[in-house]
Design an enzyme around this catalytic site. Sequence first.
Site, PDB file in Angstrom:
ATOM      1  N   THR A  13     -10.762 -37.909 -34.011  1.00 45.19           N
ATOM      2  CA  THR A  13     -11.556 -38.433 -32.884  1.00 45.19           C
ATOM      3  C   THR A  13     -13.027 -38.028 -33.006  1.00 45.19           C
ATOM      4  OG1 THR A  13      -9.603 -38.181 -31.489  1.00 45.19           O
ATOM      5  CG2 THR A  13     -11.706 -38.443 -30.348  1.00 45.19           C
ATOM      6  N   VAL A  14     -13.293 -36.736 -33.156  1.00 43.97           N
ATOM      7  CA  VAL A  14     -14.689 -36.260 -33.146  1.00 43.97           C
ATOM      8  C   VAL A  14     -15.375 -36.548 -34.491  1.00 43.97           C
ATOM      9  CG1 VAL A  14     -16.191 -34.291 -32.702  1.00 43.97           C
ATOM     10  CG2 VAL A  14     -14.017 -34.471 -31.492  1.00 43.97           C
ATOM     11  N   ALA A  33     -35.336 -34.539 -36.038  1.00 44.75           N
ATOM     12  CA  ALA A  33     -35.020 -33.427 -36.949  1.00 44.75           C
ATOM     13  C   ALA A  33     -36.118 -33.200 -37.984  1.00 44.75           C
ATOM     14  CB  ALA A  33     -33.695 -33.710 -37.650  1.00 44.75           C
ATOM     15  N   LYS A 105     -13.383 -24.590 -30.445  1.00 44.00           N
ATOM     16  CA  LYS A 105     -13.467 -23.438 -29.534  1.00 44.00           C
ATOM     17  C   LYS A 105     -12.390 -22.404 -29.814  1.00 44.00           C
ATOM     18  CE  LYS A 105     -11.467 -27.124 -27.932  1.00 44.00           C
ATOM     19  NZ  LYS A 105     -11.729 -28.414 -27.386  1.00 44.00           N
ATOM     20  N   VAL A 132     -17.775 -26.148 -26.179  1.00 38.23           N
ATOM     21  CA  VAL A 132     -17.613 -25.921 -24.731  1.00 38.23           C
ATOM     22  C   VAL A 132     -18.139 -27.119 -23.950  1.00 38.23           C
ATOM     23  CG1 VAL A 132     -18.123 -24.404 -22.789  1.00 38.23           C
ATOM     24  CG2 VAL A 132     -17.896 -23.436 -25.079  1.00 38.23           C
ATOM     25  N   GLY A 134     -17.597 -30.343 -24.083  1.00 39.63           N
ATOM     26  CA  GLY A 134     -17.873 -31.602 -24.791  1.00 39.63           C
ATOM     27  C   GLY A 134     -19.348 -31.915 -24.914  1.00 39.63           C
ATOM     28  N   ASP A 201      -7.038 -23.627 -23.641  1.00 42.56           N
ATOM     29  CA  ASP A 201      -8.306 -24.232 -24.062  1.00 42.56           C
ATOM     30  C   ASP A 201      -9.443 -23.786 -23.129  1.00 42.56           C
ATOM     31  OD1 ASP A 201      -9.771 -26.405 -25.666  1.00 42.56           O
ATOM     32  OD2 ASP A 201     -10.102 -27.062 -23.598  1.00 42.56           O
ATOM     33  N   LYS A 205     -12.861 -21.538 -24.080  1.00 42.43           N
ATOM     34  CA  LYS A 205     -14.249 -21.901 -23.733  1.00 42.43           C
ATOM     35  C   LYS A 205     -14.884 -20.833 -22.841  1.00 42.43           C
ATOM     36  CE  LYS A 205     -13.136 -26.816 -24.163  1.00 42.43           C
ATOM     37  NZ  LYS A 205     -12.504 -27.940 -23.461  1.00 42.43           N
TER      38      LYS A 205
HETATM   39  P1  NDP Z   1      -8.086 -34.883 -34.327  1.00 39.69           P
HETATM   40  O1  NDP Z   1      -6.701 -34.355 -34.345  1.00 39.69           O
HETATM   41  O2  NDP Z   1      -8.328 -36.234 -33.801  1.00 39.69           O
HETATM   42  O3  NDP Z   1      -8.702 -34.808 -35.808  1.00 39.69           O
HETATM   43  C1  NDP Z   1      -8.547 -33.707 -36.653  1.00 39.69           C
HETATM   44  C2  NDP Z   1      -8.833 -34.099 -38.085  1.00 39.69           C
HETATM   45  O4  NDP Z   1      -8.622 -32.981 -38.929  1.00 39.69           O
HETATM   46  C3  NDP Z   1      -8.002 -35.228 -38.674  1.00 39.69           C
HETATM   47  O5  NDP Z   1      -8.819 -36.004 -39.506  1.00 39.69           O
HETATM   48  C4  NDP Z   1      -6.957 -34.530 -39.564  1.00 39.69           C
HETATM   49  O6  NDP Z   1      -6.624 -35.180 -40.748  1.00 39.69           O
HETATM   50  C5  NDP Z   1      -7.709 -33.297 -39.982  1.00 39.69           C
HETATM   51  N1  NDP Z   1      -6.743 -32.193 -40.158  1.00 39.69           N
HETATM   52  C6  NDP Z   1      -5.865 -31.752 -39.246  1.00 39.69           C
HETATM   53  N2  NDP Z   1      -5.160 -30.722 -39.753  1.00 39.69           N
HETATM   54  C7  NDP Z   1      -5.625 -30.534 -41.013  1.00 39.69           C
HETATM   55  C8  NDP Z   1      -5.297 -29.637 -42.050  1.00 39.69           C
HETATM   56  N3  NDP Z   1      -4.326 -28.717 -41.889  1.00 39.69           N
HETATM   57  N4  NDP Z   1      -5.965 -29.702 -43.203  1.00 39.69           N
HETATM   58  C9  NDP Z   1      -6.937 -30.619 -43.366  1.00 39.69           C
HETATM   59  N5  NDP Z   1      -7.301 -31.527 -42.446  1.00 39.69           N
HETATM   60  C10 NDP Z   1      -6.624 -31.474 -41.272  1.00 39.69           C
HETATM   61  O7  NDP Z   1      -8.951 -33.801 -33.541  1.00 39.69           O
HETATM   62  P2  NDP Z   1     -10.282 -34.032 -32.703  1.00 39.69           P
HETATM   63  O8  NDP Z   1     -11.227 -34.841 -33.483  1.00 39.69           O
HETATM   64  O9  NDP Z   1      -9.940 -34.422 -31.337  1.00 39.69           O
HETATM   65  O10 NDP Z   1     -10.815 -32.520 -32.598  1.00 39.69           O
HETATM   66  C11 NDP Z   1     -11.544 -31.922 -33.652  1.00 39.69           C
HETATM   67  C12 NDP Z   1     -12.132 -30.620 -33.118  1.00 39.69           C
HETATM   68  O11 NDP Z   1     -13.006 -30.919 -32.042  1.00 39.69           O
HETATM   69  C13 NDP Z   1     -11.096 -29.657 -32.542  1.00 39.69           C
HETATM   70  O12 NDP Z   1     -11.520 -28.336 -32.783  1.00 39.69           O
HETATM   71  C14 NDP Z   1     -11.134 -29.931 -31.054  1.00 39.69           C
HETATM   72  O13 NDP Z   1     -10.739 -28.842 -30.274  1.00 39.69           O
HETATM   73  C15 NDP Z   1     -12.632 -30.193 -30.885  1.00 39.69           C
HETATM   74  N6  NDP Z   1     -12.990 -30.966 -29.720  1.00 39.69           N
HETATM   75  C16 NDP Z   1     -12.378 -32.157 -29.452  1.00 39.69           C
HETATM   76  C17 NDP Z   1     -12.753 -32.920 -28.381  1.00 39.69           C
HETATM   77  C18 NDP Z   1     -12.109 -34.210 -28.054  1.00 39.69           C
HETATM   78  O14 NDP Z   1     -12.448 -34.790 -27.018  1.00 39.69           O
HETATM   79  N7  NDP Z   1     -11.218 -34.736 -28.871  1.00 39.69           N
HETATM   80  C19 NDP Z   1     -13.846 -32.469 -27.507  1.00 39.69           C
HETATM   81  C20 NDP Z   1     -14.457 -31.205 -27.886  1.00 39.69           C
HETATM   82  C21 NDP Z   1     -14.026 -30.491 -28.962  1.00 39.69           C
HETATM   83  P3  NDP Z   1      -5.632 -36.454 -40.858  1.00 39.69           P
HETATM   84  O15 NDP Z   1      -6.478 -37.611 -40.400  1.00 39.69           O
HETATM   85  O16 NDP Z   1      -5.281 -36.528 -42.282  1.00 39.69           O
HETATM   86  O17 NDP Z   1      -4.464 -36.138 -39.948  1.00 39.69           O
HETATM   87  N1  HSE Z   2      -8.856 -30.962 -25.136  1.00 42.53           N
HETATM   88  C1  HSE Z   2     -10.167 -30.678 -24.669  1.00 42.53           C
HETATM   89  C2  HSE Z   2     -10.288 -31.117 -23.229  1.00 42.53           C
HETATM   90  C3  HSE Z   2     -11.175 -31.384 -25.511  1.00 42.53           C
HETATM   91  O1  HSE Z   2      -9.419 -31.834 -22.734  1.00 42.53           O
HETATM   92  O2  HSE Z   2     -11.260 -30.727 -22.577  1.00 42.53           O
HETATM   93  C4  HSE Z   2     -12.588 -30.981 -25.198  1.00 42.53           C
HETATM   94  O3  HSE Z   2     -12.831 -29.669 -25.582  1.00 42.53           O
END
Ligand code: NDP
Ligand code: HSE
Length: 440
Positions: A13-14, A33, A105, A132, A134, A201, A205
Amino acid sequence: MKPVKIGILGLGTVGCGTINVLARNGQEIARRAGREISIIQASTRDLKKKRSCATASIKLVQDPHEVVRNPEIEVVVELIGGYDPARALVLEAIANGKHVVTANKALIAVHGNEIFAQAQKKGVMVAFEAAVAGGIPIIKSVREGLAGNRIEWLAGIINGTSNFILTEMRDKGADFADALKEAQRLGYAEADPTFDVEGIDTAHKLTILAAIAFGIPLKFKQVYTEGITRITRMDVQYAEKLGYRLKLLGIARRTNGGVELRVHPTLIPERRLIANVDGAMNAVLVKGDAVGPTMFYGAGAGAEPTASAVVADLVDVVRTLTVDPNNRVPHLAFQPDALVDLPILPIEDVETSYYLRLHALDKPGVLAEVTRILADLNISIESILQKEPHPNEETVPVIILTQRVREKNMNEAIARIEKLASIKGKVARIRLEHLNADWK
Ligand code: NDP
Ligand code: HSE
């Protein structure tokens, strides 16, 4: 000037949100930048997966170590999440002299002390604005914008998923499980959603916010953590009738006895701005001695709001690439040798007001027994509400709001009330905070 080359770990997602924002606003971002930011490599376990971002110009690899070892890459963006393999990858990137941007986080709260120490040694930056709240620039605001203040307390709705669930339960009478599924579909929830609904979570944060607010090391293990899984629709509705909203709050507060670090469902008067933060939105109230109460509001989760914070960190890193490492903004706001290891207050010593729901036999004298117990333990009652008995039920629900009392006394009162023959089942307890501007 040559573009800065970056690599991304994780295209979920991110990760995809970050690629999209950099592609769409690349020129505007470069003007800020001072250099273009170019994503040259990204890792994902599934190279063939259909994604919501264009990756044609990026070299995709399955092994994330290739990214952290790539000599061309100056900044590694860790968007995998969780403790492992994220910790090892970030430490390897630092050891290889790369700056790191992360939204993780869990990683910062649990392993941040180690990571920042290594980054300090190598003279690289580890930026974590997206970790923290988003898209809300809360880290920068507390670390830099409020640097003239002694921060007294902060209270935040910092988990979008649980706020979304509580809002759906209140507004639509939704079921907990259905609301959680929807939050997962919208990309808000963590890979393991128990982190969201059990308050973990939020605790991650809060750990980070408390460190930068008070200049203390990251102390995740000492956060009192209680999630929203035991909240019933009944309590949400009763609270509403009494003029309160139920929110999962992370609270950090300095007291004479130590620092309060606590995460729990909390009733807040509905007239407070923060009580009206709904859906996946987040808000953090910060009380500084000079500025007074300030509130930061915005999207707490989702692809592009989070990418907004990731890209802001990238801009910061790119701007400071040429600055002497000793003159950068410190990772945890205070200079590393000026961190103070303040004691953390055990939850039993924390004082709050309470909402209690008990089920009493509908007969004379029952309430007197309950109020006697509360009086014996020095607990003042703010109000009592007795609901209509349900047909065919021998008990009536009674709601009691108390004034501030030490948790230890309330635990004792609840234990004694539950032993009364006229009280059936468990007493439900929800902490209540007024969050007044003059709260110290
Ligand atoms: P996702 O689960 O959507 O994406 C995680 C990615 O990491 C995927 O591409 C996955 O690969 C890859 N991945 C997962 N496990 C492994 C592994 N063991 N080895 C290598 N690659 C791996 O997560 P998000 O994008 O939602 O979150 C990413 C980070 O951002 C997290 O730390 C989350 O807490 C943080 N975050 C998320 C927010 C949100 O709204 N979603 C908001 C704020 C922070 P593959 O595609 O192959 O499965
Ligand atoms: N899982 C987290 C939330 C993502 O719902 O706030 C943002 O850190």
